[in-house]
Design a protein around this motif. Sequence first.
Motif, short mmCIF file in Angstrom:
data_model
loop_
_atom_site.label_atom_id
_atom_site.label_comp_id
_atom_site.label_asym_id
_atom_site.label_seq_id
_atom_site.Cartn_x
_atom_site.Cartn_y
_atom_site.Cartn_z
N ARG A 141 21.28 27.25 46.13
CA ARG A 141 19.93 26.91 46.59
C ARG A 141 18.84 27.80 46.01
N ARG A 142 19.22 28.96 45.45
CA ARG A 142 18.22 29.86 44.87
C ARG A 142 18.17 29.76 43.34
N LEU A 143 18.97 28.86 42.77
CA LEU A 143 19.06 28.76 41.31
C LEU A 143 17.73 28.34 40.70
N ARG A 144 17.21 29.20 39.80
CA ARG A 144 15.93 28.93 39.13
C ARG A 144 16.11 28.57 37.66
N ILE A 145 17.13 29.16 37.02
CA ILE A 145 17.30 29.01 35.57
C ILE A 145 18.77 28.69 35.29
N LEU A 146 19.00 27.65 34.50
CA LEU A 146 20.36 27.23 34.15
C LEU A 146 20.46 27.02 32.64
N PHE A 147 21.39 27.73 32.01
CA PHE A 147 21.67 27.57 30.59
C PHE A 147 23.09 27.03 30.43
N CYS A 148 23.21 25.92 29.71
CA CYS A 148 24.53 25.35 29.39
C CYS A 148 24.56 24.91 27.93
N SER A 149 23.97 25.69 27.06
CA SER A 149 23.94 25.35 25.65
C SER A 149 25.31 25.55 25.00
N ASN A 150 25.52 24.86 23.87
CA ASN A 150 26.76 25.00 23.11
C ASN A 150 27.99 24.72 23.97
N ASN A 151 27.94 23.57 24.64
CA ASN A 151 29.09 23.05 25.38
C ASN A 151 29.40 21.66 24.86
N ARG A 152 29.98 20.80 25.70
CA ARG A 152 30.39 19.46 25.24
C ARG A 152 29.87 18.35 26.15
N PHE A 153 28.70 18.58 26.74
CA PHE A 153 28.11 17.55 27.61
C PHE A 153 27.66 16.36 26.77
N SER A 154 27.94 15.16 27.26
CA SER A 154 27.41 13.94 26.63
C SER A 154 26.33 13.32 27.49
N VAL A 155 26.26 13.74 28.75
CA VAL A 155 25.25 13.26 29.68
C VAL A 155 24.62 14.48 30.35
#
Length: 440
Positions: free
Chosen positions: A59-73
């Motif tokens: 609930r306190r999450l402000r910044i999310l990095f998920c670069s260089n993964n395998r997301f298609s959506v």
Amino acid sequence: MHTLEQLHNGSLAGATRLQLSCGLTEFPREIFELADTLEILDLSGNALTCLPDDLPRLRRLRILFCSNNRFSVLPAMLGACAQLTMIGFKSNRISEVPATAFPAALRWLILTDNRIGTLPATIGACAQLQKLMLAGNELTELPPQLAACTALELLRIAANRLSALPPWLLTMPRLAWLAYAGNPVSAVEEAAAGPAAGAIGWHQLTLAHILGAGASGVIHQAQWRQAGQARAVAVKLFKGAITSDGLPACELRACISAGAHPNLIAVLGELRDHPHGVQGCVMALIDPAFASLAGPPSLESCTRDVYASSQRFALAALLGIAAGIAAAAQHLHRRAIMHGDLYAHNIRHSDQGQALLGDFGAASLLAPGPQATALQRLEVRAFGVLLGELLARCDGGDGGTAAVLNSLAQLQHDCVQANVAARPLFADIARRITACHVPQ
């Protein structure tokens, strides 16, 4: 960097920031034990394809990095993360962006280097969006609803499939930093620019220490051997085929097409024959007496450069910097080049007010016509932001000094006004700065 062991054994209890890069294929559920404190989560450099539907429990999450993964959506549940202001999914395989993926508080969205063909209309509800990074995708158009994002200041749409820039884009009241090279809309101008001249072979160069690094590449000091003579130079090696701003080839065309100007960092030639095919350019080595005017934006400042807390400018130095950068921008616009990244962190300066503008990673070539003038006025806003930052760090004065500061403050106001068509062009800006004189 943290480890899974630290996460499992509870040693990260109370952490506000977590960074894991260890080949993850699934989201570690232990992260939810940090739900009461975690604000920044960096899962870049893994093999993730999805995030849990109950991610909003953080609930306190402000910044999310998920670069260089395998997301298609792009994960649809991101829109339910009430405090999330910054999302980074660079260099994945994303081709689908769900309509529900945008949180209401979003300020900064990074989707560089994916496979996105369309953006949903719901992006227009992101009233606080300031920075949108979309370079290196497959966009053929921008959703007209994006025009409602009137807080948008920086937009990267280079290396897509855009055949035109929508008219509403050129009237956005706060847009100041735009990059669109490498699209069909600028293909004619880029082809006319031709191949880069002045090739310099890798075998002529001996690299030494690193001078600095930016979004597009790393700069080394080097020795350039030519006709039996050695010259100290700077060599910029690009990091990859696509950068956060666009394509290295477009940057090379723009910086060499810019030609010589006393307020531009001189480009001596394009690097050729690197053993690993790395692209690059050779530049004049800047006198070490010149320092960076500011640091790049932080996670908190988003679109604003970060200055040293003690940074102050004498009025004479301020005038020198402002005049020099205005002259450089006027020169570029005359050559049908928009810098796209006119920021203090791309400027080197001396204590006497000499200034050098560099880094053409976001530069675009302007087609003749009324759109070119409107695009120039977008960049005028970037100059106005810079001028405002300098004025905020300039000591005041009385009499003639106060009059000069008032004139500059009025110029700054004119440059950043919401009515794009009413902003001055750089010829007028340069004239107005030249008319300012520091009392002796």
